[in-house]
Design a protein around this motif. Sequence first.
Motif, PDB file in Angstrom:
ATOM      1  N   TYR A  87       0.846  -1.201   0.000  1.00 18.28           N
ATOM      2  CA  TYR A  87       0.000   0.000   0.000  1.00 18.28           C
ATOM      3  C   TYR A  87       0.885   1.257   0.000  1.00 18.28           C
ATOM      4  CZ  TYR A  87      -3.417   3.413   1.693  1.00 18.28           C
ATOM      5  OH  TYR A  87      -4.206   4.524   1.838  1.00 18.28           O
ATOM      6  N   LEU A  91      -6.007  -1.104  -4.272  1.00 21.47           N
ATOM      7  CA  LEU A  91      -6.474  -0.107  -3.299  1.00 21.47           C
ATOM      8  C   LEU A  91      -7.985  -0.075  -3.142  1.00 21.47           C
ATOM      9  CD1 LEU A  91      -4.155   2.827  -4.326  1.00 21.47           C
ATOM     10  CD2 LEU A  91      -3.928   1.403  -2.324  1.00 21.47           C
ATOM     11  N   TYR A  92      -8.692  -0.332  -4.235  1.00 17.07           N
ATOM     12  CA  TYR A  92     -10.137  -0.126  -4.169  1.00 17.07           C
ATOM     13  C   TYR A  92     -10.950  -1.414  -4.159  1.00 17.07           C
ATOM     14  CZ  TYR A  92      -8.378   4.453  -5.370  1.00 17.07           C
ATOM     15  OH  TYR A  92      -7.658   5.619  -5.372  1.00 17.07           O
ATOM     16  N   SER A  93     -10.273  -2.540  -4.358  1.00 16.10           N
ATOM     17  CA  SER A  93     -11.082  -3.755  -4.306  1.00 16.10           C
ATOM     18  C   SER A  93     -10.469  -4.838  -3.425  1.00 16.10           C
ATOM     19  CB  SER A  93     -11.336  -4.284  -5.718  1.00 16.10           C
ATOM     20  OG  SER A  93     -10.114  -4.475  -6.382  1.00 16.10           O
ATOM     21  N   GLN A 141      -7.289  -5.173  -1.805  1.00 17.69           N
ATOM     22  CA  GLN A 141      -6.425  -4.880  -0.653  1.00 17.69           C
ATOM     23  C   GLN A 141      -5.422  -6.002  -0.403  1.00 17.69           C
ATOM     24  OE1 GLN A 141      -6.310  -2.116   1.100  1.00 17.69           O
ATOM     25  NE2 GLN A 141      -8.236  -1.086   0.721  1.00 17.69           N
ATOM     26  N   SER A 169     -14.006   0.361  -0.756  1.00 14.39           N
ATOM     27  CA  SER A 169     -12.852  -0.006   0.078  1.00 14.39           C
ATOM     28  C   SER A 169     -12.594   1.090   1.115  1.00 14.39           C
ATOM     29  CB  SER A 169     -11.615  -0.167  -0.797  1.00 14.39           C
ATOM     30  OG  SER A 169     -11.249   1.085  -1.321  1.00 14.39           O
ATOM     31  N   GLU A 170     -11.726   0.770   2.045  1.00 11.82           N
ATOM     32  CA  GLU A 170     -11.373   1.754   3.075  1.00 11.82           C
ATOM     33  C   GLU A 170     -10.680   2.966   2.445  1.00 11.82           C
ATOM     34  OE1 GLU A 170      -9.264  -0.030   6.334  1.00 11.82           O
ATOM     35  OE2 GLU A 170      -8.864   1.955   7.185  1.00 11.82           O
ATOM     36  N   THR A 171      -9.861   2.684   1.441  1.00 12.87           N
ATOM     37  CA  THR A 171      -9.138   3.779   0.777  1.00 12.87           C
ATOM     38  C   THR A 171     -10.109   4.753   0.127  1.00 12.87           C
ATOM     39  OG1 THR A 171      -7.462   2.125   0.272  1.00 12.87           O
ATOM     40  CG2 THR A 171      -7.243   4.249  -0.823  1.00 12.87           C
ATOM     41  N   ILE A 172     -11.123   4.196  -0.551  1.00 17.16           N
ATOM     42  CA  ILE A 172     -12.063   5.082  -1.245  1.00 17.16           C
ATOM     43  C   ILE A 172     -12.980   5.777  -0.240  1.00 17.16           C
ATOM     44  CG2 ILE A 172     -14.041   3.556  -1.791  1.00 17.16           C
ATOM     45  CD1 ILE A 172     -12.342   5.843  -4.297  1.00 17.16           C
ATOM     46  N   TYR A 227     -11.034   8.650   0.847  1.00 13.91           N
ATOM     47  CA  TYR A 227     -10.997   9.656  -0.219  1.00 13.91           C
ATOM     48  C   TYR A 227     -12.311  10.458  -0.253  1.00 13.91           C
ATOM     49  CZ  TYR A 227     -10.566  11.709  -4.850  1.00 13.91           C
ATOM     50  OH  TYR A 227     -10.519  12.603  -5.878  1.00 13.91           O
TER      51      TYR A 227
END
Lengths: 321, 344
Positions: free
Chosen positions: A237, A288-290, A292, B238-241, B244
């Motif tokens: 990450y 990052l978005y699915s 991890q 996700s946690e990242t989005i 954001y």
Amino acid sequence: MVVNSLLKHKMQKIGGGVLWLLVLIISPVQAEEVRSGIVEQSLGRDFGILVGDIIEHYYVVQVPAAYSLTPASLPPSGEMDYWLQLLNSEYELIAENNQFRHYRLHFTFQTFYAPLDVRALTIPALTVRFIADDKAEQITLPAWHFTMSPLKEIAPRGVASDSNQNAFMKADLRPKTIPISGLQQQVWILSLTLLGLLLIWMSLKGYFFAFTRSPFQQAFHQVKRLRKHHYEPSAFYQALQAVHLAFNRLAKQALFAHQVDTFVLQHAELKPYQQKIDDFYQLSTEVLYSEQKAGSLNDFDQLLQLCRQLAGVEKLALKKS
Amino acid sequence: MSNVAVNSDNLLHDWHQKAATLQQNINQTILGQEHIIELMVVAIFCRGHILLEGDVGVGKTTLLRAAAESLGGDFERIEGTIDLMPHDLVYYTHIANDGKPAVNEGPLLKHGQDLSIFFFNEINRARPQVHSLLLRVMAERSVSAFNKTFHFPHLQVFADRNRIEKDETFELPAAARDRFMMELHIKQPKAEDQLKELMFNTRYYDADKLVDSADKAVLPFNQLNEIAVMIQDQIHVSETIQNYGFHLCQALRRPQDYDIKISDIDTEKLVLGGMGPRGISYLARSARAHAWLKQRHTVTPEDFHAVIRAISKHRIFINPVYNYNGEAIIEELINGVLNTIPSP
């Protein structure tokens, strides 16, 4: 014994005479009242005064011990005449005993009279009041006559008055500087020490090299460091974040996958690597978005390769420009 | 993967085809508004209300009519006028055939639960009393009349207003604007070929015929609510989005905390309010619906970028000092936020 007694008697007579004499000398003084008036004054030079000069007058006045000065009787600060300004008036009790009191008075005047030739002027008399119970006393400070001189250059004959080097009007002397050579050395030593410490701190923190490295060079070093911890999910990450940061720095804004085409158009030198950049953004989106997921060593190596290539391209572009 | 998940996936896939058909159908009617139509479809699948704004004669009404016809269900239209009162929406009185006075259900009530689209034309010409009634209809999809509550489970409000005329108009209150999921600004197409097409193709001369020419009811409107819920459930964030999206909203409210600079503007005093809980929820919902429309299972920053203007622009309230150029400043603020907030 007779002689002694006679001597004693004579001495007694002499002693009594001395006492009388003392009484005669002292008693009139004690009996005479203390006279009020000016006992001392300092008025300064009364000639050669120029427009704007400060004139200071000091007086020491005496009054009987029972009297005290009435501050309100001192003239108030301000204009006394169209040309004369009283800047300040002060008083101070400087001595007192059971017979008298001495006050010091201080007046500061400023003259704005601008004469064209020598002119006699007068600062008017001032009256100061003193009170004691139901009695009052006043002392008049006499008028002061003085002469004012004009602000006019005396141009001696034969001396040029134009602007050549012989002109009568000349620049003022340079002000004397305070010698600071000793201090200067200390300041230099201190500054250099601080600068040295700052540079050491920056190099220890890695900031020093950060300035010289391109964004992708920096990302390369970060990814390389993170590769050692590739088994940790957060390492991949952070590695992706480092590469994203490099792209953001180059684009001078947050750059996202759907903006890559425009970004490459603006940075033509990256055109040959567009596919690799797209692949990176796709990988980043997946991670990052699915999913991890943790990155494999291969993923880290691909990031390192991309950073190395883009750093090289950037260096080349800088050289060309 | 469980059977339920597979079924949901299949259903969402089928519905994706339907959404594409809907989008295509409207695009065939209205030229050069692809992005606006895409956003409308997003709002439809989020069950959000839409307010269209734009110059005169750019096709706002035609677009909304085309969308309404394509969606199916009962459709009702009302014109905003200065003498329109709330009861005009609820009932009307007339002399019945038997010669006696009668009270009948008005445009809002007469379709019952089948009311799918309530189209409010020139909404800013109606009085605040009407806006007030609309607030409830939009927020709760219900209205009280004749001593009972009427529900409209499939209702979606489409409204439009023109931004040129200000005489005899009533600015929508902030609360009413906030209930519209999206405020879409329609501009006329810029492409030369599209303008020529609009100018010379006789197909576009008659708006009624144009709307009639489009396919009707391409979607089973009464299933939209369930599909909308399914989309929200199935699309992953996700946690990242999430981080954001959160920072985007925060930056819109407090740009000074994110060092967002706007020329000649003191960002410390710029934003007075906006992007409250309803706004941020709409942003997340529409980002999910956009991701689904793009056939993705996860939300990405691109989804936020696509919808953020339509969601946030009418929800940001700036200091009145900057009202002289408010629209441009808000646009600049949104651009600044999108360019500044990174992900990750």
